[in-house]
Design an enzyme around this catalytic site. Structure first.
Site, PDB file in Angstrom:
ATOM      1  N   ASP A  12       0.854  -1.185   0.000  1.00 55.42           N
ATOM      2  CA  ASP A  12       0.000   0.000   0.000  1.00 55.42           C
ATOM      3  C   ASP A  12       0.897   1.245   0.000  1.00 55.42           C
ATOM      4  O   ASP A  12       2.123   1.135  -0.113  1.00 55.42           O
ATOM      5  CB  ASP A  12      -0.958  -0.022   1.194  1.00 55.42           C
ATOM      6  CG  ASP A  12      -0.249  -0.039   2.547  1.00 55.42           C
ATOM      7  OD1 ASP A  12       0.964   0.287   2.618  1.00 55.42           O
ATOM      8  OD2 ASP A  12      -0.908  -0.374   3.545  1.00 55.42           O
ATOM      9  N   ALA A  13       0.315   2.409   0.164  1.00 57.48           N
ATOM     10  CA  ALA A  13       1.074   3.663   0.118  1.00 57.48           C
ATOM     11  C   ALA A  13       2.117   3.762   1.230  1.00 57.48           C
ATOM     12  O   ALA A  13       3.096   4.499   1.099  1.00 57.48           O
ATOM     13  CB  ALA A  13       0.115   4.850   0.191  1.00 57.48           C
TER      14      ALA A  13
END
Length: 147
Positions: A23-24
């Site tokens: 994810d980010a």
């Protein structure tokens, strides 16, 4: 690497975490653990001589019936993981797998996954080919004899 232990067919797959898996924040996105487990199950069957293409050619496919998953530690970008798949139970039309994703011996994620063998056309349960059942049974028997 295929290993026979404790009356199970056991397979370990080394896997590197890439940016596409995260994810980010650089943490493995939760659903990707299931993708990693799918790869290990596929490679276990391939190591027994049953590639996906051969199974598909028989009008069969393996589909996940159910999964119970526990996340214990986060996996992060660029880490090297070990993904295991162990067949702990076999019936005519399904397999139960115990799967563990670990990093340096620490459990990151674990799951119990039931996989059903179905007809591709009818999408109904169908017995696994006798050759598949025999290979798995032989491996499990060998394991029991070695313990």
């Amino acid at each position: 690497m295929l290993i026979a232990t404790q009356a199970v067919a056991h397979f370990e797959l080394p896997l590197r975490v890439y940016i596409e898996d995260t994810d980010a924040g650089g943490i493995v996105y939760y659903i990707n653990y299931l993708k990693f487990m799918e790869r290990a199950r596929t490679e276990l069957l391939r190591s027994l001589g049953f590639a996906k293409t051969a199974i598909l050619d028989e009008d069969l496919m393996f589909v996940v019936h159910s999964a119970q998953i526990n996340y214990q530690l986060p996996a992060k970008l660029d880490e090297l993981l070990s993904v295991s798949a162990s067949i702990v139970e076999m019936r005519r039309s399904w397999l139960n797998f115990k799967q563990i994703i670990s990093r340096d011996g620490a459990v990151v994620c674990s799951a119990n996954v039931k996989v059903a063998c179905v007809s591709r056309q009818a999408m109904r349960p169908r017995a696994m080919p006798a050759a598949v059942q025999t290979e798995i049974r032989n491996l499990m028997t060998q394991s029991m004899e070695n313990n």
